[in-house]
Design a protein around this motif. Structure first.
Motif, PDB file in Angstrom:
ATOM      1  N   CYS A  59       5.362 -19.505   3.777  1.00 32.06           N
ATOM      2  CA  CYS A  59       5.455 -19.536   5.240  1.00 32.06           C
ATOM      3  C   CYS A  59       5.126 -20.941   5.733  1.00 32.06           C
ATOM      4  O   CYS A  59       5.690 -21.416   6.720  1.00 32.06           O
ATOM      5  N   THR A  60       4.211 -21.597   5.026  1.00 30.34           N
ATOM      6  CA  THR A  60       3.852 -22.961   5.427  1.00 30.34           C
ATOM      7  C   THR A  60       5.096 -23.852   5.457  1.00 30.34           C
ATOM      8  O   THR A  60       5.334 -24.564   6.433  1.00 30.34           O
ATOM      9  N   THR A  61       5.913 -23.778   4.403  1.00 30.10           N
ATOM     10  CA  THR A  61       7.095 -24.652   4.377  1.00 30.10           C
ATOM     11  C   THR A  61       8.116 -24.198   5.428  1.00 30.10           C
ATOM     12  O   THR A  61       8.817 -25.023   6.013  1.00 30.10           O
ATOM     13  N   GLU A 155       7.951 -17.765  16.114  1.00 28.78           N
ATOM     14  CA  GLU A 155       7.115 -16.617  15.762  1.00 28.78           C
ATOM     15  C   GLU A 155       6.578 -16.812  14.341  1.00 28.78           C
ATOM     16  O   GLU A 155       7.367 -16.882  13.403  1.00 28.78           O
ATOM     17  N   ASP A 156       5.271 -16.893  14.206  1.00 29.28           N
ATOM     18  CA  ASP A 156       4.654 -16.869  12.875  1.00 29.28           C
ATOM     19  C   ASP A 156       4.533 -15.398  12.485  1.00 29.28           C
ATOM     20  O   ASP A 156       3.733 -14.645  13.045  1.00 29.28           O
ATOM     21  N   CYS A 157       5.387 -15.007  11.547  1.00 32.70           N
ATOM     22  CA  CYS A 157       5.493 -13.597  11.146  1.00 32.70           C
ATOM     23  C   CYS A 157       4.832 -13.364   9.797  1.00 32.70           C
ATOM     24  O   CYS A 157       5.197 -12.416   9.085  1.00 32.70           O
ATOM     25  N   ALA A 158       3.870 -14.209   9.428  1.00 34.32           N
ATOM     26  CA  ALA A 158       3.254 -14.088   8.102  1.00 34.32           C
ATOM     27  C   ALA A 158       2.703 -12.676   7.875  1.00 34.32           C
ATOM     28  O   ALA A 158       2.702 -12.183   6.752  1.00 34.32           O
ATOM     29  N   HIS A 159       2.239 -12.017   8.956  1.00 38.25           N
ATOM     30  CA  HIS A 159       1.570 -10.716   8.797  1.00 38.25           C
ATOM     31  C   HIS A 159       2.479  -9.524   9.094  1.00 38.25           C
ATOM     32  O   HIS A 159       1.997  -8.397   9.036  1.00 38.25           O
ATOM     33  N   VAL A 160       3.713  -9.764   9.506  1.00 38.05           N
ATOM     34  CA  VAL A 160       4.442  -8.642  10.116  1.00 38.05           C
ATOM     35  C   VAL A 160       5.810  -8.333   9.529  1.00 38.05           C
ATOM     36  O   VAL A 160       6.686  -7.852  10.258  1.00 38.05           O
ATOM     37  N   PHE A 179       8.244 -16.269   7.913  1.00 38.02           N
ATOM     38  CA  PHE A 179       7.594 -15.175   7.181  1.00 38.02           C
ATOM     39  C   PHE A 179       6.851 -15.709   5.962  1.00 38.02           C
ATOM     40  O   PHE A 179       7.224 -16.737   5.404  1.00 38.02           O
ATOM     41  N   SER A 180       5.830 -14.945   5.545  1.00 37.62           N
ATOM     42  CA  SER A 180       5.132 -15.232   4.288  1.00 37.62           C
ATOM     43  C   SER A 180       5.283 -14.045   3.347  1.00 37.62           C
ATOM     44  O   SER A 180       5.148 -12.890   3.770  1.00 37.62           O
ATOM     45  N   PHE A 181       5.550 -14.349   2.079  1.00 37.16           N
ATOM     46  CA  PHE A 181       5.572 -13.302   1.056  1.00 37.16           C
ATOM     47  C   PHE A 181       4.539 -13.617  -0.027  1.00 37.16           C
ATOM     48  O   PHE A 181       4.735 -13.336  -1.207  1.00 37.16           O
ATOM     49  N   LEU A 184      -0.819 -11.619  -0.875  1.00 29.81           N
ATOM     50  CA  LEU A 184      -1.603 -10.721  -0.012  1.00 29.81           C
ATOM     51  C   LEU A 184      -0.761  -9.996   1.035  1.00 29.81           C
ATOM     52  O   LEU A 184      -1.253  -9.098   1.700  1.00 29.81           O
ATOM     53  N   LYS A 185       0.489 -10.404   1.187  1.00 28.08           N
ATOM     54  CA  LYS A 185       1.251  -9.921   2.326  1.00 28.08           C
ATOM     55  C   LYS A 185       1.878  -8.543   2.082  1.00 28.08           C
ATOM     56  O   LYS A 185       1.889  -8.041   0.963  1.00 28.08           O
ATOM     57  N   ASN A 186       2.393  -7.939   3.169  1.00 28.54           N
ATOM     58  CA  ASN A 186       2.883  -6.551   3.092  1.00 28.54           C
ATOM     59  C   ASN A 186       3.988  -6.384   2.060  1.00 28.54           C
ATOM     60  O   ASN A 186       4.148  -5.306   1.485  1.00 28.54           O
ATOM     61  N   ARG A 347     -11.114 -12.086   9.335  1.00 28.96           N
ATOM     62  CA  ARG A 347     -10.085 -13.077   9.660  1.00 28.96           C
ATOM     63  C   ARG A 347      -9.913 -13.147  11.169  1.00 28.96           C
ATOM     64  O   ARG A 347      -9.740 -12.084  11.773  1.00 28.96           O
ATOM     65  N   TYR A 348      -9.843 -14.280  11.823  1.00 31.38           N
ATOM     66  CA  TYR A 348     -10.016 -15.639  11.342  1.00 31.38           C
ATOM     67  C   TYR A 348     -11.056 -16.322  12.220  1.00 31.38           C
ATOM     68  O   TYR A 348     -11.084 -16.075  13.431  1.00 31.38           O
ATOM     69  N   PHE A 349     -11.800 -17.236  11.644  1.00 30.70           N
ATOM     70  CA  PHE A 349     -12.648 -18.112  12.444  1.00 30.70           C
ATOM     71  C   PHE A 349     -11.732 -18.816  13.461  1.00 30.70           C
ATOM     72  O   PHE A 349     -10.693 -19.362  13.076  1.00 30.70           O
TER      73      PHE A 349
HETATM   74  C1  LIG Z   1      -0.847 -16.366  10.210  1.00 31.18           C
HETATM   75  C2  LIG Z   1      -0.448 -17.086   8.957  1.00 31.18           C
HETATM   76  N1  LIG Z   1       0.493 -18.034   9.027  1.00 31.18           N
HETATM   77  C3  LIG Z   1       0.900 -18.708   7.925  1.00 31.18           C
HETATM   78  C4  LIG Z   1       0.337 -18.451   6.700  1.00 31.18           C
HETATM   79  C5  LIG Z   1       0.784 -19.257   5.508  1.00 31.18           C
HETATM   80  O1  LIG Z   1       1.456 -18.465   4.605  1.00 31.18           O
HETATM   81  P1  LIG Z   1       1.828 -19.031   3.144  1.00 31.18           P
HETATM   82  O2  LIG Z   1       0.639 -18.802   2.287  1.00 31.18           O
HETATM   83  O3  LIG Z   1       3.012 -18.223   2.726  1.00 31.18           O
HETATM   84  O4  LIG Z   1       2.160 -20.467   3.307  1.00 31.18           O
HETATM   85  C6  LIG Z   1      -0.638 -17.481   6.572  1.00 31.18           C
HETATM   86  C7  LIG Z   1      -1.233 -17.187   5.268  1.00 31.18           C
HETATM   87  O5  LIG Z   1      -2.056 -16.338   5.092  1.00 31.18           O
HETATM   88  C8  LIG Z   1      -1.062 -16.780   7.735  1.00 31.18           C
HETATM   89  O6  LIG Z   1      -2.006 -15.835   7.673  1.00 31.18           O
END
Ligand SMILES: Cc1ncc(COP(=O)(O)O)c(C=O)c1O
Length: 408
Positions: A59-61, A155-160, A179-181, A184-186, A347-349
């Motif tokens: 998701c970062t990239t 939209e940061d969809c990492a969790h959804v 999105f993140s896969f 830890l993700k769904n 989660r999260y500070f």
């Molecule tokens: C809200 C959110 N955005 C982005 C990321 C980054 O995801 P990734 O580890 O796939 O780069 C995370 C990772 O936990 C996250 O919780």
């Protein structure tokens, strides 16, 4: 310590189907940029109803691609939430953007649209929302503010993955979804992600920017001679010609990166995507059982599912009231952890209070709801596919026992 309910580094364990798919992929002619990646992108596009999907390494990239295709410049302002994993803002900081923090809704922990508009200035370019913990942001008012001020929405969809807003797939409402896969993700591809957009130009730029390409320099080789040498007529790199050709967009040469997903990850992702509705269904079942089991405990509030959202419970959040119980949140966490063997990760500070942001002038008091909620109320219980019913019942009992012990 051996936990009765440990935090798990994997949200849903791959089974025989995943092993078969990855083993099969290992026999392919290539483990990069091959058929699995294309199939995964097509299937994810169908699942989400998205026009363009580009699988990424994380998701970062994908978020880096978003910041790049939007061509955000140093000094541009972007409004986002403090209740996220810090990496949501990193691609923006890397480009020299100025981050403005809106506050959050104390129940969903999502960005509160009412706190966005006062932050809009002439320099604002974009709103980056995070669908926190598996539940949709209230997108209609966000999109309305964006339209009125000519802003883009990411939209940061990492969790959804699989979550919806008013029946629409998250990630397809704003201009870009990421999105993140991660494990830890769904659903998981080990590490991995996706960049999603309906905009043809953003998609074209993302293709160019997400991969390293050498076709541009090769074109320059079309000159008949280089110094005293003739251009070699036999210069042909099949691999390059087949794959690395997305470089010019509107006549501009874009310098790419390697943000790609591997074939092994994509093979895993195809199977996991096929299971996603079932996996999310199990999460919802666990969350609803926890809700029902602890709803009546004095000093505990469960997170209500918003009427517009299908919550996919990447995180299971509950709210603790230190005043009713007569002890701070940390004491309750200590009890759950040490007396009941439940490994708690909160989660999260709030990220505006991280040293990186404080050094830029952000301070305590900037996002009062996010601060109060984090320091006093919010807690997460472990949730993942392989939790047993006995573990779920243990957590319910533990919450009852913990509050009773601290109140006495
Ligand atoms: C809200 C959110 N955005 C982005 C990321 C980054 O995801 P990734 O580890 O796939 O780069 C995370 C990772 O936990 C996250 O919780």
């Amino acid at each position: 310590m051996t936990y009765v309910v440990p935090y798990s580094g994997i949200s849903n364990r791959p089974g025989d189907e995943e092993i078969k798919a990855v083993t099969q992929a290992l026999t392919q002619d290539t483990l990069a940029m091959g058929p699995c990646g294309k199939e995964f992108e097509a299937r994810l596009g169908d699942f989400l109803g998205a026009r363009h999907v580009q699988a990424t390494s994380s998701c970062t990239t994908a978020l880096f691609l978003a910041a790049q295709v939007l061509e955000l410049q140093p000094g541009d302002e972007v409004i986002t939430t403090p209740q996220t994993f810090w990496v949501t803002t990193w691609p923006l900081q890397a480009r020299g953007c100025v981050i403005k923090f809106a506050d959050i809704d104390p129940d969903s922990l999502n960005i509160d649209p009412a706190t966005i508009e006062p932050l809009v200035t002439e320099r604002t370019k974009s709103i980056w929302v995070v669908h926190y913990g598996g539940q949709a942001v209230d997108m209609d008012p966000v999109m309305e503010i964006a339209r009125r001020h000519g802003l883009t929405v990411v939209e940061d969809c990492a969790h959804v993955a699989g979550g919806t807003y008013k029946g629409r797939a998250l990630g397809t409402i704003g201009d870009i979804g990421c999105f993140s896969f991660h494990s830890l993700k769904n659903m998981t591809t080990g590490e991995g992600g996706a960049f999603v957009t309906r905009d043809d130009r953003y998609a074209e730029m993302a293709r160019a920017l997400g991969t390293i390409h050498v076709w541009g320099p090769m074109r320059e080789r079309d000159e008949p001679a280089i110094g005293p040498y003739r251009q070699p007529a036999y210069y042909r790199d099949a691999h390059v010609l087949r794959s690395y050709t997305h470089d010019y967009v509107d006549g501009r040469y874009l310098v790419g990166n390697n943000f790609r997903m591997s074939e092994l990850s994509a093979a895993l992702g195809i199977v996991q995507l096929g299971k996603l509705d079932r996996l999310n269904g199990r999460r919802r079942e666990i969350a609803h059982r926890l809700d029902e089991g602890i709803r009546d405990v004095p000093g505990i509030r469960v997170q209500n599912e918003k009427p517009y959202a299908r919550h996919v419970y990447h995180l299971y959040t509950l709210f603790y009231d230190p005043e009713t119980v007569g002890a701070p949140k940390d004491d309750f966490i200590k009890h759950l952890q040490e007396e009941e063997g439940i490994e708690i990760v909160v989660r999260y500070f709030p990220i505006h209070l991280l040293p990186e942001f404080r050094s830029l002038g952000h301070r305590y008091g900037e996002c009062p709801v996010a601060e109060r909620t984090y320091f006093e109320h919010q807690i997460q219980l472990p949730i993942y596919d392989h939790l047993t019913d006995a573990q779920v019942e243990h957590m319910i009992g533990a919450v009852h026992r913990g509050v009773a012990a601290l109140r006495s």
